[in-house]
Design an enzyme around this catalytic site. Structure first.
Site, PDB file in Angstrom:
ATOM      1  N   SER A  53      -8.021   9.598   2.997  1.00  0.00           N
ATOM      2  CA  SER A  53      -7.991  10.558   3.933  1.00  0.00           C
ATOM      3  C   SER A  53      -7.238  10.395   5.188  1.00  0.00           C
ATOM      4  O   SER A  53      -7.293  11.213   5.966  1.00  0.00           O
ATOM      5  CB  SER A  53      -9.584  10.609   4.480  1.00  0.00           C
ATOM      6  OG  SER A  53     -10.040   9.542   5.191  1.00  0.00           O
ATOM      7  N   GLN A  54      -6.571   9.069   5.455  1.00  0.00           N
ATOM      8  CA  GLN A  54      -5.870   8.769   6.626  1.00  0.00           C
ATOM      9  C   GLN A  54      -4.769   9.683   6.740  1.00  0.00           C
ATOM     10  O   GLN A  54      -4.176  10.017   7.794  1.00  0.00           O
ATOM     11  CB  GLN A  54      -5.553   7.341   6.542  1.00  0.00           C
ATOM     12  CG  GLN A  54      -6.675   6.331   6.557  1.00  0.00           C
ATOM     13  CD  GLN A  54      -6.433   4.968   6.526  1.00  0.00           C
ATOM     14  OE1 GLN A  54      -5.289   4.451   6.191  1.00  0.00           O
ATOM     15  NE2 GLN A  54      -7.489   3.954   7.058  1.00  0.00           N
ATOM     16  N   LYS A  93      -8.855  -9.237  11.332  1.00  0.00           N
ATOM     17  CA  LYS A  93      -8.432  -7.971  11.402  1.00  0.00           C
ATOM     18  C   LYS A  93      -9.400  -6.888  11.944  1.00  0.00           C
ATOM     19  O   LYS A  93      -9.093  -5.988  12.686  1.00  0.00           O
ATOM     20  CB  LYS A  93      -8.217  -7.650   9.977  1.00  0.00           C
ATOM     21  CG  LYS A  93      -7.316  -6.303   9.915  1.00  0.00           C
ATOM     22  CD  LYS A  93      -6.967  -6.027   8.373  1.00  0.00           C
ATOM     23  CE  LYS A  93      -5.954  -4.893   8.468  1.00  0.00           C
ATOM     24  NZ  LYS A  93      -6.622  -3.678   8.671  1.00  0.00           N
ATOM     25  N   ARG A 126       0.796  -1.094   0.072  1.00  0.00           N
ATOM     26  CA  ARG A 126      -0.039   0.185   0.086  1.00  0.00           C
ATOM     27  C   ARG A 126       0.923   1.281  -0.034  1.00  0.00           C
ATOM     28  O   ARG A 126       1.867   1.252   0.717  1.00  0.00           O
ATOM     29  CB  ARG A 126      -0.857   0.141   1.238  1.00  0.00           C
ATOM     30  CG  ARG A 126      -1.834  -1.271   1.096  1.00  0.00           C
ATOM     31  CD  ARG A 126      -2.717  -1.408   2.391  1.00  0.00           C
ATOM     32  NE  ARG A 126      -3.591  -0.389   2.471  1.00  0.00           N
ATOM     33  CZ  ARG A 126      -4.659   0.037   3.582  1.00  0.00           C
ATOM     34  NH1 ARG A 126      -4.755  -0.820   4.496  1.00  0.00           N
ATOM     35  NH2 ARG A 126      -5.341   1.025   3.576  1.00  0.00           N
ATOM     36  N   SER A 139     -13.361   9.800   1.185  1.00  0.00           N
ATOM     37  CA  SER A 139     -13.895   9.639   2.508  1.00  0.00           C
ATOM     38  C   SER A 139     -14.132  10.713   3.470  1.00  0.00           C
ATOM     39  O   SER A 139     -13.375  10.608   4.684  1.00  0.00           O
ATOM     40  CB  SER A 139     -12.972   8.447   3.097  1.00  0.00           C
ATOM     41  OG  SER A 139     -13.084   7.088   2.367  1.00  0.00           O
ATOM     42  N   ASN A 143     -10.927   4.570  -4.439  1.00  0.00           N
ATOM     43  CA  ASN A 143      -9.976   4.438  -3.359  1.00  0.00           C
ATOM     44  C   ASN A 143     -10.140   2.852  -2.719  1.00  0.00           C
ATOM     45  O   ASN A 143      -9.300   2.544  -1.872  1.00  0.00           O
ATOM     46  CB  ASN A 143     -10.230   5.295  -2.254  1.00  0.00           C
ATOM     47  CG  ASN A 143     -11.667   5.369  -1.548  1.00  0.00           C
ATOM     48  OD1 ASN A 143     -12.435   4.753  -2.404  1.00  0.00           O
ATOM     49  ND2 ASN A 143     -11.859   5.517  -0.372  1.00  0.00           N
ATOM     50  N   ASP A 181     -16.280   1.432   3.587  1.00  0.00           N
ATOM     51  CA  ASP A 181     -15.910   0.183   4.275  1.00  0.00           C
ATOM     52  C   ASP A 181     -17.398  -0.894   4.306  1.00  0.00           C
ATOM     53  O   ASP A 181     -17.044  -1.939   4.874  1.00  0.00           O
ATOM     54  CB  ASP A 181     -15.369   0.382   5.706  1.00  0.00           C
ATOM     55  CG  ASP A 181     -14.045   0.680   5.896  1.00  0.00           C
ATOM     56  OD1 ASP A 181     -13.138   0.333   4.810  1.00  0.00           O
ATOM     57  OD2 ASP A 181     -13.567   1.312   6.902  1.00  0.00           O
TER      58      ASP A 181
END
Length: 430
Positions: free
Chosen positions: A165-166, A410, A120, A192, A332, A309
């Protein structure tokens, strides 16, 4: 672990929604960044939230936990100097802590999942931090990443919101602690936005002042602030519950999911609107979503960026809808634990679904009669893919076998137990 999912006509029973992973990790982070002791009621337990537990402990936070309560004595602006941090496969935890690590002299985030998180990209956050007196070594924007900081500086900060957006959330957590005021400008688009709203909500609850523009593309952040120790209550999780609700929607069901607040700021709350648009019989009152499914659904079109999500679970339901469904503005999804468009749709095709993709949308030609199944399909190390494929298995004539299904832990370790408790025919094989 393999999950053998057999065709299941009827589901019935009550499930308590898991506590929200997104809120739990954010509350743990602001607790760690506070000077003093914070309390979190009903924290989530999953691999992602456990990664945050592990890392903030390594950085010097003191955690005490009982069955439903966590207390955190934070380290404030002064995390302990550590040489390595292991975030497991938790992308949000990695990105949030990259900014916190800028207060440390030399920290390496190790790469334990080269085929998932290791693939990623994080270049946009690396670029932003590099302009803040932080030196970063990296592998083409990917793990392993070494951050050499100690004295990060505020000022004008630019960060792209095109991929995630993280990156922005990470900077919003960190900049109030800097010695200077900051101005954060989001470049290009911002994915997001609803999740950024959750970040701002949690930060405000912790006593931090941030001025955000109405479009969430521009921020003024006063420096020299302190996170206040507070008590937080974690609400139920819509992203994980989306798969349970989808399973109820595609079967003959009488299923209630509890602890899902009607007024929640979780974007995935939109799954209630999606399912209603699909003509799924449901009510949502007093925090309880009650689905009386009949397996008859109609096609829908929705902007998936509002409930990122939960898109895969809604696509799974659309596999059995009358007509063609379209989930757009979802590019995304390609940058998650796997490519949640191409990888996921390839597995759906193996099961017998009729699906198409473009760069930023998923198109589903529904099969109300069900799909054939009877094949082994791959999870791609992705918890959301596993949950969604299970929904499809419940309406597959010959069922489905999902490889590497243990990765559901997870975010939702109890997922298969919860499904079996309402009647799903699922067998887990080591």
């Amino acid at each position: 672990m393999k999950a053998i999912v057999k065709q299941t006509p009827v589901l019935e029973g009550d499930i308590n929604a898991l506590s929200s992973k997104n809120y739990t990790t954010r509350y743990m982070l602001v607790g760690a960044l506070a000077d003093g002791t914070s309390t979190i009621r009903f924290p989530a337990h999953s691999e992602d939230s456990d990664a945050m537990r592990r890392c903030i402990r390594d950085l010097g936070a003191e955690l005490i936990e009982t069955d439903d309560t966590m207390t955190i004595r934070g380290f404030g602006r002064h995390p302990k100097a550590v040489s390595e941090l292991d975030v497991g496969n938790a992308g949000a935890v990695l990105r949030f802590l990259m900014s916190v690590a800028a207060f440390c002299p030399d920290v390496t985030f190790v790469n334990k999942y080269p085929d998932s998180l290791g693939k990623r990209p994080h270049s946009d956050l690396i670029t932003a931090l590099s302009g803040m007196n932080v030196s970063i070594d990296h592998n083409g924007g990917k793990l392993p990443i070494t951050i050499r900081g100690g004295q990060p500086k505020g000022g004008r900060i630019e960060v792209s919101g095109n991929v995630s957006s993280q990156y922005l959330s990470s900077l919003l957590f960190m900049t109030p602690l800097l010695g200077e005021d900051s101005e954060i400008v989001v470049l290009h688009d911002l994915k997001s936005k609803v999740v950024v709203g959750q970040t701002l909500e949690v930060i405000a609850q912790a006593g931090i002042q941030i001025e955000a523009s109405s479009d969430l593309m521009h921020y003024r952040v006063p420096g020299r602030q302190r996170y206040e120790p507070k008590e937080y209550i974690v609400q139920g999780d819509y992203p994980g519950s989306a798969a349970i609700l989808a399973a109820a929607a595609v079967t003959q069901s009488n299923v209630r999911v509890l602890r899902l607040e009607e007024t929640s700021k979780q974007g995935e709350r939109a799954v209630i609107d999606v399912l209603r648009a699909m003509n799924v019989p449901l009510t949502h009152e007093r925090g309880i979503v009650h689905v009386k499914g009949n397996g008859k659904l109609k096609a829908v079109e929705f902007d998936g960026d509002h409930f990122t999500d939960a898109v895969l679970a809604m696509v799974a339901a659309a596999v059995f809808a009358e007509g063609t469904s379209r989930f757009y503005n979802v590019e995304n999804l390609r940058y998650k634990e796997c490519d949640r468009i191409t990888d996921y749709l390839n597995e759906l095709r193996k099961a017998g679904a009729d699906v198409e993709e473009t760069q930023s949308e998923i198109i589903v030609h529904g099969k109300p009669e069900g799909v054939e199944g009877g094949v082994e399909i791959n999870a791609h190390y992705d918890h959301r893919v596993i949950m969604a494929l299970t929904v499809v298995g419940l309406r597959s004539k010959q069922g489905l076998t999902i490889n590497d299904a243990h990765h559901v832990a997870k975010s939702y370790p109890q997922y298969f137990d919860h499904l079996k408790s309402i009647g799903a025919q699922v067998e887990l094989v080591d």
